[in-house]
Design a protein around this motif. Sequence first.
Motif, PDB file in Angstrom:
ATOM      1  N   ILE A 134       0.835  -1.205   0.000  1.00 18.90           N
ATOM      2  CA  ILE A 134       0.000   0.000   0.000  1.00 18.90           C
ATOM      3  C   ILE A 134       0.870   1.254   0.000  1.00 18.90           C
ATOM      4  O   ILE A 134       0.593   2.215  -0.724  1.00 18.90           O
ATOM      5  N   VAL A 135       1.929   1.250   0.784  1.00 26.75           N
ATOM      6  CA  VAL A 135       2.807   2.427   0.847  1.00 26.75           C
ATOM      7  C   VAL A 135       3.520   2.638  -0.483  1.00 26.75           C
ATOM      8  O   VAL A 135       3.660   3.775  -0.935  1.00 26.75           O
ATOM      9  N   ASN A 136       3.956   1.587  -1.148  1.00 20.25           N
ATOM     10  CA  ASN A 136       4.598   1.745  -2.451  1.00 20.25           C
ATOM     11  C   ASN A 136       3.627   2.302  -3.482  1.00 20.25           C
ATOM     12  O   ASN A 136       4.009   3.127  -4.320  1.00 20.25           O
ATOM     13  N   ASN A 137       2.384   1.869  -3.449  1.00 17.58           N
ATOM     14  CA  ASN A 137       1.394   2.429  -4.362  1.00 17.58           C
ATOM     15  C   ASN A 137       1.119   3.894  -4.050  1.00 17.58           C
ATOM     16  O   ASN A 137       0.933   4.705  -4.957  1.00 17.58           O
ATOM     17  N   LEU A 138       1.095   4.230  -2.780  1.00 18.42           N
ATOM     18  CA  LEU A 138       0.893   5.625  -2.393  1.00 18.42           C
ATOM     19  C   LEU A 138       2.063   6.486  -2.856  1.00 18.42           C
ATOM     20  O   LEU A 138       1.867   7.618  -3.314  1.00 18.42           O
ATOM     21  N   LYS A 139       3.271   5.962  -2.765  1.00 18.77           N
ATOM     22  CA  LYS A 139       4.438   6.698  -3.254  1.00 18.77           C
ATOM     23  C   LYS A 139       4.345   6.938  -4.753  1.00 18.77           C
ATOM     24  O   LYS A 139       4.708   8.002  -5.248  1.00 18.77           O
ATOM     25  N   ALA A 140       3.851   5.964  -5.493  1.00 16.57           N
ATOM     26  CA  ALA A 140       3.704   6.123  -6.943  1.00 16.57           C
ATOM     27  C   ALA A 140       2.676   7.198  -7.269  1.00 16.57           C
ATOM     28  O   ALA A 140       2.874   8.006  -8.184  1.00 16.57           O
ATOM     29  N   VAL A 141       1.595   7.247  -6.520  1.00 19.85           N
ATOM     30  CA  VAL A 141       0.586   8.282  -6.736  1.00 19.85           C
ATOM     31  C   VAL A 141       1.164   9.659  -6.424  1.00 19.85           C
ATOM     32  O   VAL A 141       0.968  10.620  -7.174  1.00 19.85           O
ATOM     33  N   LEU A 142       1.880   9.776  -5.332  1.00 25.44           N
ATOM     34  CA  LEU A 142       2.488  11.055  -4.972  1.00 25.44           C
ATOM     35  C   LEU A 142       3.542  11.480  -5.986  1.00 25.44           C
ATOM     36  O   LEU A 142       3.719  12.672  -6.248  1.00 25.44           O
ATOM     37  N   TYR A 143       4.225  10.525  -6.563  1.00 22.51           N
ATOM     38  CA  TYR A 143       5.220  10.820  -7.593  1.00 22.51           C
ATOM     39  C   TYR A 143       4.542  11.394  -8.835  1.00 22.51           C
ATOM     40  O   TYR A 143       5.022  12.344  -9.435  1.00 22.51           O
ATOM     41  N   GLY A 144       3.392  10.857  -9.201  1.00 26.51           N
ATOM     42  CA  GLY A 144       2.636  11.400 -10.321  1.00 26.51           C
ATOM     43  C   GLY A 144       2.108  12.790 -10.026  1.00 26.51           C
ATOM     44  O   GLY A 144       2.116  13.672 -10.903  1.00 26.51           O
TER      45      GLY A 144
END
Length: 73
Positions: A13-23
Motif C-alpha cells: 500500500i505504501v509503495n502504491n501511495l508513493k507512486a501516486v504522490l510521484y505522479g
Amino acid sequence: MAGTLFQHSYYYIVNNLKAVLYGIEFVLYSLVLRLALRTPRGTPPPRRCTDRLLAAFCASLVPLNTVFWTTQA
C-alpha cells in the motif's frame, strides 16, 4: 502468519501511495513551471531572478525525488 501478511500488505500500500504522490509531483512541476514562465500575449517575456530560481529549484527536485523513489523500491 498474520503479522507477516499485514507487514507485506502495508509495504504494498505504501509503495502504491508513493507512486501516486510521484505522479502528483510531476503534475505540480509542470503547473509551477507554466505559471512561473507564463507571459501575456504580445509582450516580451519579463524574466525575474525569482522565476529562474523557482524553475531551477523545481527542476532540481524532480531528479532527486526520482532517485530517492527508485532506490526505496
